[in-house]
Design a protein around this motif. Structure first.
Motif, mmCIF file in Angstrom:
data_model
loop_
_atom_site.group_PDB
_atom_site.id
_atom_site.type_symbol
_atom_site.label_atom_id
_atom_site.label_comp_id
_atom_site.label_asym_id
_atom_site.label_seq_id
_atom_site.Cartn_x
_atom_site.Cartn_y
_atom_site.Cartn_z
ATOM 1 N N ASP A 155 0.884 -1.184 -0.039
ATOM 2 C CA ASP A 155 -0.086 -0.016 -0.021
ATOM 3 C C ASP A 155 0.742 1.305 0.076
ATOM 4 O OD1 ASP A 155 -2.305 -1.400 0.012
ATOM 5 O OD2 ASP A 155 -2.650 -1.019 2.194
ATOM 6 N N TYR A 207 -6.818 1.630 8.733
ATOM 7 C CA TYR A 207 -5.722 1.569 7.819
ATOM 8 C C TYR A 207 -4.372 1.812 8.312
ATOM 9 C CZ TYR A 207 -8.268 -0.655 3.779
ATOM 10 O OH TYR A 207 -8.863 -1.250 3.073
ATOM 11 N N ARG A 258 -22.737 2.423 0.179
ATOM 12 C CA ARG A 258 -22.056 3.265 -0.827
ATOM 13 C C ARG A 258 -20.513 3.032 -1.241
ATOM 14 N NH1 ARG A 258 -26.517 6.813 -0.051
ATOM 15 N NH2 ARG A 258 -27.020 6.947 2.136
ATOM 16 N N SER A 259 -20.386 3.665 -2.184
ATOM 17 C CA SER A 259 -18.970 3.797 -2.408
ATOM 18 C C SER A 259 -18.146 4.393 -1.245
ATOM 19 C CB SER A 259 -18.664 4.368 -3.652
ATOM 20 O OG SER A 259 -17.081 4.350 -3.997
ATOM 21 N N GLY A 260 -17.019 3.676 -0.719
ATOM 22 C CA GLY A 260 -16.158 3.974 0.463
ATOM 23 C C GLY A 260 -16.601 3.859 1.553
ATOM 24 N N SER A 261 -17.682 2.810 1.649
ATOM 25 C CA SER A 261 -18.328 2.603 3.043
ATOM 26 C C SER A 261 -17.488 1.274 3.832
ATOM 27 C CB SER A 261 -19.763 2.276 2.746
ATOM 28 O OG SER A 261 -19.865 0.820 1.818
ATOM 29 N N GLY A 262 -16.522 0.812 2.846
ATOM 30 C CA GLY A 262 -15.653 -0.108 3.553
ATOM 31 C C GLY A 262 -15.875 -1.630 3.102
ATOM 32 N N LYS A 263 -16.677 -1.742 2.062
ATOM 33 C CA LYS A 263 -17.031 -3.147 1.695
ATOM 34 C C LYS A 263 -15.728 -4.065 1.344
ATOM 35 C CE LYS A 263 -19.639 -1.443 -1.665
ATOM 36 N NZ LYS A 263 -19.649 -0.195 -1.403
ATOM 37 N N SER A 264 -14.847 -3.343 0.341
ATOM 38 C CA SER A 264 -14.077 -4.148 0.055
ATOM 39 C C SER A 264 -12.882 -4.363 1.076
ATOM 40 C CB SER A 264 -13.004 -3.435 -1.165
ATOM 41 O OG SER A 264 -13.905 -3.161 -2.336
ATOM 42 N N THR A 265 -12.809 -3.193 2.044
ATOM 43 C CA THR A 265 -11.905 -3.379 2.725
ATOM 44 C C THR A 265 -12.512 -4.566 4.094
ATOM 45 O OG1 THR A 265 -11.723 -1.245 3.085
ATOM 46 C CG2 THR A 265 -11.227 -2.185 5.306
ATOM 47 N N HIS A 293 -23.749 -5.167 -6.466
ATOM 48 C CA HIS A 293 -24.114 -3.733 -7.201
ATOM 49 C C HIS A 293 -25.148 -4.144 -8.147
ATOM 50 C CE1 HIS A 293 -20.782 -1.662 -5.882
ATOM 51 N NE2 HIS A 293 -19.960 -2.608 -6.080
HETATM 52 N N1 LIG Z 1 -5.127 0.324 0.992
HETATM 53 C C1 LIG Z 1 -5.718 1.497 1.750
HETATM 54 N N2 LIG Z 1 -5.133 2.033 2.525
HETATM 55 C C2 LIG Z 1 -5.807 3.180 3.075
HETATM 56 N N3 LIG Z 1 -7.065 3.460 3.083
HETATM 57 C C3 LIG Z 1 -7.688 2.741 2.257
HETATM 58 C C4 LIG Z 1 -7.194 1.631 1.579
HETATM 59 N N4 LIG Z 1 -8.319 1.033 0.834
HETATM 60 C C5 LIG Z 1 -9.443 1.796 1.077
HETATM 61 N N5 LIG Z 1 -9.208 2.819 1.873
HETATM 62 C C6 LIG Z 1 -9.962 3.828 2.477
HETATM 63 O O1 LIG Z 1 -10.982 2.917 3.340
HETATM 64 C C7 LIG Z 1 -12.293 3.465 2.971
HETATM 65 C C8 LIG Z 1 -13.346 2.261 2.402
HETATM 66 O O2 LIG Z 1 -12.664 1.749 1.419
HETATM 67 P P1 LIG Z 1 -13.230 0.615 0.483
HETATM 68 O O3 LIG Z 1 -12.140 0.248 -0.719
HETATM 69 O O4 LIG Z 1 -13.427 -0.522 1.616
HETATM 70 O O5 LIG Z 1 -14.595 0.927 0.049
HETATM 71 P P2 LIG Z 1 -15.618 0.351 -0.984
HETATM 72 O O6 LIG Z 1 -17.058 0.089 0.034
HETATM 73 O O7 LIG Z 1 -15.226 -0.803 -1.148
HETATM 74 O O8 LIG Z 1 -16.084 1.239 -1.966
HETATM 75 P P3 LIG Z 1 -16.234 0.830 -3.584
HETATM 76 O O9 LIG Z 1 -17.971 0.689 -3.639
HETATM 77 O O10 LIG Z 1 -16.004 2.211 -4.156
HETATM 78 O O11 LIG Z 1 -15.596 -0.086 -3.888
HETATM 79 C C9 LIG Z 1 -12.140 4.407 2.081
HETATM 80 O O12 LIG Z 1 -12.299 5.626 2.827
HETATM 81 C C10 LIG Z 1 -10.887 4.215 1.544
HETATM 82 O O13 LIG Z 1 -10.355 5.747 0.976
#
Ligand SMILES: Nc1ncnc2c1ncn2[C@@H]1O[C@H](COP(=O)(O)OP(=O)(O)OP(=O)(O)O)[C@@H](O)[C@H]1O
Ligand SMILES: [Mg+2]
Length: 583
Positions: A116, A350, A376-383, A536
């Protein structure tokens, strides 16, 4: 300075450690070095009979013998030179190979967090450029130090034997040369570090332009990119010139100092003190020896430069090698799990200073259940999804698999349980078959690959390609469309046949036909597996056993589609929006 010096010695010792296994060959080189040094002294020695017996006394017999001896001497010297240079190069290349291997291993084992925060180009330049610098330092320098020191010592011994008064005079210049060397080496190490950094910067900038060339074109960013590159390139130039300047100035300076020494010797000779050369032969031999002394002395001063470069490169390499890696083999081994995943008050950030991305999350996915995660986008799903294979570790609470904290499980076993299709599909520079069977050890059943492709609804597309499954994809192969790439990734996930499946649906809309194909492929994939889909598509969401709605890192709603619609909360709102947009 002394602490600095100490650290440099430590790094250098560690570098030499890489050459240690090759000590038998090194011994061979050592013998060759001795032979080489002695042949240098022998040459100066031969000048004595040549002058005294041959030229002064005019004895042709002596001249002929000396001629023969010189020829033989050069043959021996040539062979010794080959043996010592080739063995040392051989060892040097082994060291580079070994270091590169270690670095690559490290890249395979470093945690996601490391990637990262690191630029690809800079890592690449360590792997390619810095390792080369190290070879210079470990082998060439060792060669110079030993070979040339021995040569210098042998020549000096011969000179002292001939005439100690004159030799003592020659030695006067040594401290001056030593002082100069110290200064030069300090400067070299500083500049070398900067050069290596600038190489990293050059690789990084180029790498970005190559990977992002479409954006560069589209945004007409050529000038800006050129400027960015020039900055790194110019910096590299300046630093290299500094290095060259120091190097180029040090050499003549040393020669001048040595030249003064020589002049002094000749001058003193004219005064004819006690013990001065008594024959022409002695004096010629002495002068030849003194002249032969210069090249090895010069190399000995340069060797510092090489060592300092190597130490600078070694420092940056070892810094990487010493980073903590993931412990893949520790922990409890796992057979195939049933696949019940539970998040218990999971928190995740993070970065400790930036706030939590996930906050006290609790939910459970029963074995074989399909859960849709929306938000929503950025809500933390991928995390959230990346916590399951432990790309990151939770910062609070725990994630359990079949009731056990995943941090206690053997990492490689845990990851074997999980197939993942992510938002951005990564295809490797390999055939389609190779991409589908990615990571499978040993012989892979072609029929199984075909079956996976069929189930992923990509078989027809593959068969339409000129080389079918053997078509190269990735960087140097043909490019697949977004939908095709996804289906290849789905085939790969099918091939893995893992009990847990994590899907991070691409947000980019596919056309209806391709969407339907991907959907059918996913349906095959999900059968009988614990599935977490970051969804989605309405079609996926409505099919889920349960839906989790994530907002700002918290689960705000949970239930089946009908329940959530009836609840008319966040989900109902999102659903209405999506229906309207698809309509
Ligand atoms: N590798 C990373 N390092 C630091 N912050 C991160 C990292 N990846 C994501 N974030 C932050 O964590 C938050 C959640 O990101 P995440 O990717 O989980 O969103 P998401 O729900 O998957 O969005 P999307 O629908 O757009 O994919 C965001 O605010 C993003 O900026
Ligand atoms: Mg995401």
């Amino acid at each position: 300075m002394s602490e600095d010096h100490h650290a440099a010695i430590k790094v250098y010792k560690r570098l030499l450690g890489y050459a240690k296994p090759y000590w038998p060959l090194f011994c061979v080189a050592l013998v060759a070095m001795l032979v080489y040094s002695l042949s240098q002294a022998a040459f100066s020695y031969l000048m004595k009979p040549l002058m005294n017996g041959g030229l002064v006394e005019g004895n042709p017999h002596v001249i002929m013998i000396v001629a023969g001896e010189i020829a033989a001497l050069f043959v021996v010297r040539g062979i010794a030179s080959f043996v010592l240079n080739y063995s040392m190069s051989w060892i040097g290349r082994q060291v580079i190979r070994h270091l590169r291997g270690d670095l690559f291993d490290k890249l395979l084992r470093l945690p996601t967090r490391f990637f990262d925060t690191s630029a690809t180009g800079i890592l690449l330049s360590k792997l390619t450029y810095n390792t080369e610098q190290v070879a210079e330092s470990t082998t060439n320098s060792v060669k110079v130090i030993i070979n040339d020191s021995v040569t210098v010592l042998v020549l000096l011994a011969w000179m002292f034997y001939l005439n100690w008064v004159l030799s003592a005079l020659v030695l006067v210049v040594v401290p001056a040369i030593a002082w100069l060397t110290r200064y030069v080496s300090r400067r070299f190490r500083r500049v070398s570090t900067r050069i290596q950094d600038s190489m990293g910067e050059i690789t990084r900038t180029s790498e970005e332009v190559i990977a992002g060339h479409r954006m560069v074109k589209l945004y007409s960013a050529e000038t800006a990119e050129r400027a960015r590159f020039d900055k790194a390139n110019d910096w590299n130039l300046t630093q290299n010139l500094k290095l060259a300047f120091t190097n180029c100035a040090a050499n003549p300076l040393i020669q001048i100092i040595a030249g003064f020494g020589l002049a002094l010797v000749i001058y003193v000779l004219a005064l004819n003190p006690v013990g001065a050369a008594n024959t022409v032969g002695d004096f010629t031999s002495f002068l030849v020896a003194a002249t032969l002394l210069l090249p090895p002395l010069r190399r000995l001063t340069n060797v510092n430069a090489a060592i300092q470069k190597g130490v600078a490169a070694g420092e940056s390499i070892f810094h990487l090698i010493d980073l903590d890696e993931e412990r893949r083999d520790a922990g409890k081994p796992l057979e195939r799990v049933r696949g019940r995943i539970e998040f218990e008050r999971v928190g995740f950030a993070y970065h400790p200073r930036k706030g939590e991305v996930l906050k006290s999350l609790s939910f459970c996915i029963e074995s074989g259940e399909m859960i849709a995660l929306i938000g929503r986008s950025g809500s933390g799903k991928s995390t959230l999804a990346s916590l399951v294979p432990r790309f990151y570790d939770v910062t609070a609470g725990q994630v359990t698999l079949d009731g056990e904290d995943i941090r206690g499980l053997r990492l490689s076993d845990l990851r074997r349980q999980i197939a993942m299709v992510t938002q951005d599909v990564v295809l490797f520079n390999d055939t389609i078959a190779g991409n589908i069977s990615y990571g499978a050890a040993g012989e892979v059943d072609a029929e199984a690959i075909r079956e996976a492709a069929r189930a992923a609804h990509i078989l027809q597309d593959i068969e339409a390609l000129p080389d079918g499954f053997d078509t190269l994809v990735g960087e140097r192969g043909i490019l697949l469309s977004g939908g095709q790439r996804q289906r290849v990734a789905i085939a790969r996930a099918l091939m893995k046949n893992a009990p847990i499946l994590i899907l991070d649906e691409a947000t980019s809309a596919l056309d209806n036909e391709s969407e339907r194909q991907v959907q059918r492929a996913l349906d095959e994939l999900m059968q009988g597996r614990t599935t977490l889909v970051i969804a989605h598509r309405l079609s996926t969401i409505e099919r889920a056993d349960r839906i989790l709605v994530l907002e700002n890192g918290r689960i705000v709603e949970e239930g089946s589609h009908d329940e959530l619609i009836a609840h008319s909360g966040v989900y109902a709102g999102l659903h209405r929006l999506q229906i309207r947009s698809t309509a």
